[in-house]
Write an enzyme that holds these catalytic residues in place. Structure first.
Site, PDB file in Angstrom:
ATOM      1  N   ALA A   1       7.630  -2.336  -3.422  1.00 19.57           N
ATOM      2  CA  ALA A   1       6.963  -1.336  -3.018  1.00 19.57           C
ATOM      3  C   ALA A   1       8.016  -0.534  -4.260  1.00 19.57           C
ATOM      4  O   ALA A   1       7.570  -0.487  -4.874  1.00 19.57           O
ATOM      5  CB  ALA A   1       7.600  -0.664  -1.765  1.00 19.57           C
TER       6      ALA A   1
ATOM      7  N   GLN B   1      -5.863  -0.706   3.888  1.00 20.74           N
ATOM      8  CA  GLN B   1      -4.977  -0.554   5.526  1.00 20.74           C
ATOM      9  C   GLN B   1      -5.659   0.963   5.568  1.00 20.74           C
ATOM     10  O   GLN B   1      -5.875   1.901   4.963  1.00 20.74           O
ATOM     11  CB  GLN B   1      -3.462  -0.208   4.554  1.00 20.74           C
TER      12      GLN B   1
ATOM     13  N   HIS C   1       8.350  -4.986   7.786  1.00 20.07           N
ATOM     14  CA  HIS C   1       9.337  -3.871   6.836  1.00 20.07           C
ATOM     15  C   HIS C   1      10.723  -3.919   7.425  1.00 20.07           C
ATOM     16  O   HIS C   1      10.632  -3.453   8.632  1.00 20.07           O
ATOM     17  CB  HIS C   1       8.785  -2.971   6.428  1.00 20.07           C
TER      18      HIS C   1
ATOM     19  N   ASN D   1       9.022  -7.425   3.615  1.00 26.73           N
ATOM     20  CA  ASN D   1       9.839  -6.488   2.196  1.00 26.73           C
ATOM     21  C   ASN D   1      10.825  -5.705   2.974  1.00 26.73           C
ATOM     22  O   ASN D   1      10.611  -5.350   3.598  1.00 26.73           O
ATOM     23  CB  ASN D   1       8.492  -5.420   2.625  1.00 26.73           C
ATOM     24  N   GLY D   2      11.321  -5.507   1.898  1.00 27.38           N
ATOM     25  CA  GLY D   2      12.271  -3.995   1.614  1.00 27.38           C
ATOM     26  C   GLY D   2      13.545  -4.479   1.269  1.00 27.38           C
ATOM     27  O   GLY D   2      14.134  -5.441   0.654  1.00 27.38           O
TER      28      GLY D   2
ATOM     29  N   CYS E   1       3.840   3.478   9.677  1.00 28.11           N
ATOM     30  CA  CYS E   1       4.289   4.500   9.168  1.00 28.11           C
ATOM     31  C   CYS E   1       5.298   4.772   9.970  1.00 28.11           C
ATOM     32  O   CYS E   1       5.200   5.926  11.264  1.00 28.11           O
ATOM     33  CB  CYS E   1       2.664   5.821   8.517  1.00 28.11           C
TER      34      CYS E   1
ATOM     35  N   PRO F   1       0.803  -1.617  -0.415  1.00 24.40           N
ATOM     36  CA  PRO F   1      -0.174   0.017   0.237  1.00 24.40           C
ATOM     37  C   PRO F   1       0.253   1.487   0.057  1.00 24.40           C
ATOM     38  O   PRO F   1       1.574   1.549   1.254  1.00 24.40           O
ATOM     39  CB  PRO F   1      -0.475   0.054   1.688  1.00 24.40           C
ATOM     40  N   LEU F   2       0.513   1.908  -0.725  1.00 18.13           N
ATOM     41  CA  LEU F   2       1.830   3.356  -1.615  1.00 18.13           C
ATOM     42  C   LEU F   2       0.593   4.317  -1.681  1.00 18.13           C
ATOM     43  O   LEU F   2       0.659   4.754  -1.738  1.00 18.13           O
ATOM     44  CB  LEU F   2       2.638   2.978  -2.492  1.00 18.13           C
ATOM     45  N   THR F   3       0.985   5.292  -0.147  1.00 21.14           N
ATOM     46  CA  THR F   3       0.790   6.503  -0.065  1.00 21.14           C
ATOM     47  C   THR F   3       0.910   7.265  -1.280  1.00 21.14           C
ATOM     48  O   THR F   3       2.233   7.701  -1.788  1.00 21.14           O
ATOM     49  CB  THR F   3       1.428   7.444   1.016  1.00 21.14           C
TER      50      THR F   3
END
Length: 408
Positions: free
Chosen positions: A278, A123, A223, A255-256, A154, A69-71
């Site tokens: 991401a 999310q 992450h 993630n990363g 976040c 989920p990418l802002t």
């Protein structure tokens, strides 16, 4: 907020104040039916706990490729692009629960799902158990999703200082109430996205994972960086591997820093149930295809332009084809171009694969368009947008959300 996300919601139109005592100007207050006292909240949980069905929908995404989920950049048109290239699981941009409870139309727009998104979640970000639980109950009645994710990753001050995002990792009592409360009211699985911790050398995830499992989380994504670390160092996949054992039997996604199929293969060797992608998807959305086909794709500049043409078409369908819709599509295209320019074509690399944390050198492409797409200048991103959407309006200004260079 996932790895690589920009630092404030653009499409949501207001960042959101999780702890605001007064409503935003021009926005209705939280509707009375969603307000509650602490005593009422705990009574509500106890009552729901007694009537909670023993079985809920299962989330079986083992081995799947999960688009983070990418802002700002993880909007619906971008997710459609990634689905075309092989993303298995998608998730809407971070939505602020208080904004949803206030009925902000722009925040509810973040929850929209395209028909191609066959496994889709939303999310939520928030700092308080009562509002997060009430929001989950509202979503449970009003939208169709396969899972709901809690943002505990976040890092930005706006969210952290109000007790949301990463701050929940240090607020275990509130964190527990949020997870247990949301899990009680949802008919779909509840997932959680976390970081290694808040401070760089103080890992918390391995201690939290068994608790999250006991509180009712169906899946956690880790992450491999702390809040303080941001992107100054590589993601810690050795620590993610340790956390797989701590989380078991609950599935853990990692993630990363995944930008190639080799990176993805190494990540899967840690024992994670799957990987979330991401920044890698922002730099090259065809990464999903590369991973599934186990190859490097030397994609041409004309093929990349065709992807941008599809994005603008999807954007005009989603935001409208009037002047306002065109300029909204342009804004989100420019935000994405500020990431796409970091991609170095496979045919120009001295060694494979490209590393996500290496600053790309200035280079001349194999044709004019490839050189233009490599430019780090916002003025050149504007030029690409004009090729697709026509001239920018008079006095047009663009400032990327994730860094300081701007076009005026």
């Amino acid at each position: 907020m996932a790895e690589g996300a920009a630092e404030a919601p653009a499409e949501s139109g207001g960042g959101g104040d999780s702890g605001a005592s007064a409503p935003e100007r021009g926005v209705a207050p939280i509707k009375p039916q969603y307000l509650t006292t602490k005593e009422q909240f705990h009574e509500f949980l106890e009552a729901r706990g007694q009537e909670k069905p023993s079985q809920e929908t299962e989330l079986d995404i083992h081995g799947k490729l999960y688009l983070a989920p990418l802002t700002t950049c993880g909007n619906l048109p971008f997710r459609r692009i990634c689905k075309r290239f092989g993303a298995d699981v998608t998730c809407g941009e971070m939505a602020v629960c208080t904004n949803l409870l206030q009925g902000q139309t722009s925040e509810w727009a973040l929850l929209r799902r395209h028909q191609c998104e066959d496994v889709f979640g939303v999310q939520l970000e928030g700092a308080f158990p009562d509002t997060m639980t009430k929001c989950a109950e509202l979503l449970n009645r009003t939208i169709e999703v396969d899972f709901v994710d809690i943002n505990v990753g976040c890092p930005i001050d706006l969210v952290y200082k109000k007790g949301g995002g990463c701050a929940l990792m240090n607020r275990s009592a509130k964190f527990q109430q949020i997870v247990r409360g949301m899990n009680q009211v949802l008919d779909v699985p509840l997932t959680v996205k976390i970081r290694t911790g808040v401070q760089e050398r103080v890992n918390l995830a391995h201690r939290l994972l068994p608790e999250l499992r006991d509180w009712g989380a169906a899946l956690v994504t880790l992450h491999g960086r702390s809040r303080e670390q941001r992107y100054t160092k590589l993601a810690d996949w050795q620590y993610i591997e340790q956390c797989v054992t701590a989380a078991s039997p609950m599935p853990l996604f990692g993630n990363g820093d995944i930008l190639s199929y080799e990176d993805a293969n190494r990540a899967m060797q840690t024992g994670v149930a799957g990987i979330m992608i991401a920044r890698g998807a922002l730099l090259k959305p065809w990464l999903f295809t590369e991973i599934k086909e186990q190859r490097h794709w030397d994609i041409s500049s004309s093929e990349r332009l065709a992807i941008l043409q599809d994005f603008t078409r999807y954007g005009l369908e989603h935001w409208g084809s009037d002047t306002q819709g065109v300029e909204k599509t342009r804004r989100f295209l420019l935000e994405w171009l500020s990431f796409l320019c970091r991609y170095v074509p496979v045919g120009l690399l001295e060694r494979l694969p490209q590393r996500i944390n290496e600053r790309p050198p200035y280079y001349l492409g194999r044709d004019y368009l490839e050189t233009l797409m490599a430019s780090q200048k916002a003025a050149d991103w504007i030029r690409i947008s004009e090729m697709l959407l026509g001239p920018v309006p008079p006095n047009f200004v663009f400032l990327p959300k994730h860094k300081a260079n701007a076009y005026k």
